[in-house]
Design an enzyme around this catalytic site. Sequence first.
Site, PDB file in Angstrom:
ATOM      1  N   GLU A  49      72.482  31.102  51.927  1.00 29.55           N
ATOM      2  CA  GLU A  49      72.227  32.520  51.658  1.00 29.55           C
ATOM      3  C   GLU A  49      70.734  32.813  51.592  1.00 29.55           C
ATOM      4  O   GLU A  49      69.973  32.141  50.894  1.00 29.55           O
ATOM      5  CB  GLU A  49      72.855  32.965  50.337  1.00 29.55           C
ATOM      6  CG  GLU A  49      72.552  34.446  50.048  1.00 29.55           C
ATOM      7  CD  GLU A  49      72.976  34.924  48.681  1.00 29.55           C
ATOM      8  OE1 GLU A  49      72.801  36.125  48.403  1.00 29.55           O
ATOM      9  OE2 GLU A  49      73.482  34.105  47.883  1.00 29.55           O
ATOM     10  N   ASP A 112      62.703  27.824  36.294  1.00 26.38           N
ATOM     11  CA  ASP A 112      61.911  29.051  36.332  1.00 26.38           C
ATOM     12  C   ASP A 112      61.378  29.314  34.928  1.00 26.38           C
ATOM     13  O   ASP A 112      62.164  29.496  33.987  1.00 26.38           O
ATOM     14  CB  ASP A 112      62.774  30.218  36.806  1.00 26.38           C
ATOM     15  CG  ASP A 112      62.025  31.552  36.825  1.00 26.38           C
ATOM     16  OD1 ASP A 112      60.797  31.543  36.611  1.00 26.38           O
ATOM     17  OD2 ASP A 112      62.661  32.594  37.050  1.00 26.38           O
ATOM     18  N   ASP A 114      58.627  31.797  32.847  1.00 23.36           N
ATOM     19  CA  ASP A 114      57.718  32.938  32.865  1.00 23.36           C
ATOM     20  C   ASP A 114      56.938  32.987  31.563  1.00 23.36           C
ATOM     21  O   ASP A 114      57.447  32.605  30.495  1.00 23.36           O
ATOM     22  CB  ASP A 114      58.484  34.251  33.051  1.00 23.36           C
ATOM     23  CG  ASP A 114      59.021  34.397  34.468  1.00 23.36           C
ATOM     24  OD1 ASP A 114      58.418  33.817  35.386  1.00 23.36           O
ATOM     25  OD2 ASP A 114      60.043  35.088  34.636  1.00 23.36           O
TER      26      ASP A 114
END
Length: 391
Positions: A49, A112, A114
């Site tokens: 995808e 991930d 942040d």
Amino acid sequence: MNEGNDKKTNGDGYDFTGSLKVYYQRLYPHDSIFQWLSYGQQETSINREIAFTFANDIYSRFNSFPDSDSFRRSISSRCPVKIDIGAFYNIPPNRRNTVAVFTALEKELVFDVDIDAYNTVRRCCKGAEICHLCWPFITIFIRLADHVLRKDFGFKHLLWVYSGRRGVHCWVADDRARKMTIHARSAIIHYLSYSVKEKQGFTLHPMLQRAYDEILEPAFLNMMIKQGWLDYPILSTPQQQQQSHKDEEKIPRQRDAIFSLLPREDAEQLKLKLEEADKEKLDPIEKWKIITDHIHSMEKYKRRLENPIHKIIFYFTYPRLDEAVSHDLGHLLKAPFCVHPGTGRVCVPIDPKKAEEFDPFKVPTVISLNKQIDNYSGAGSVADYQKTELA
């Protein structure tokens, strides 16, 4: 659908979409990215995808491409403002409505982090803002996670990528990592995670002890000074003072967090000592010595396995992971070398061995790269990327 044709400008009126189109046509490494995404298996590449985001927040999920040429043509013509990568599915994602079972089979193990995950401990910035004072939180994550994933789990193929604004992504591309179940991914996340409450009364796991000795403790004092963790209620930087005038009651009280990690009686005694230190205008190093001396002087901590100093340093510096990103096979993650639509910065790879040298404010933007191509004056015929700092 009007995909990517609306002109998007930055705050200075610069045509971001126009610059992005030039970047996709002349600099984006379509072939290399596609080869990396398909692992050289063209027969299964169409099951991967690829998701696009266009101007005005128009989303297009479940795109798939049989080869790098079609991948290149689609990106160059449609000009998405963001490219996200998903999983390999049992059939091409764009045919998902033709079958009864549509399921994700494999995807890289990804992480991930942040900077806004550290809002409870950083005093320099808020929300999506970053600066040189708080970026060391991200550096710690890179150094710690890279070491653990390689040494403790034996992974070899790790790609670290700047997110373009306030964080980093890690792609673990080893074959066994891509084929991991959700439970296996969750186990690795749990191994990498640390909770002050869960660890009370226990010695540190060897991995945590190694992280503490080699990364966290050496970084703590410098971060403590720059973040002003012991300066309460004094605000030592212009950013802190400005935030105080805006919304004083919401400024993080990091010294209170230290007290919360100790039994109430001990915390009250320490609080009085630090209040005296404030009156005497002692510097942060002297205040930290007061804290460590206070803890070391207490017999009960000598008899118990836990170390409150460990808890304090872990609380302020240990990485805060987004667990959903890592264990959910259907979760999308921004592709390397795409451009952050908010900052215009390119999502460039980071060498984990040089993590401390990485400066997010020196990352090239589409504007700067296009100017470098236009201003190139070298001799001979060279590829466009060789005319820029991406070379």
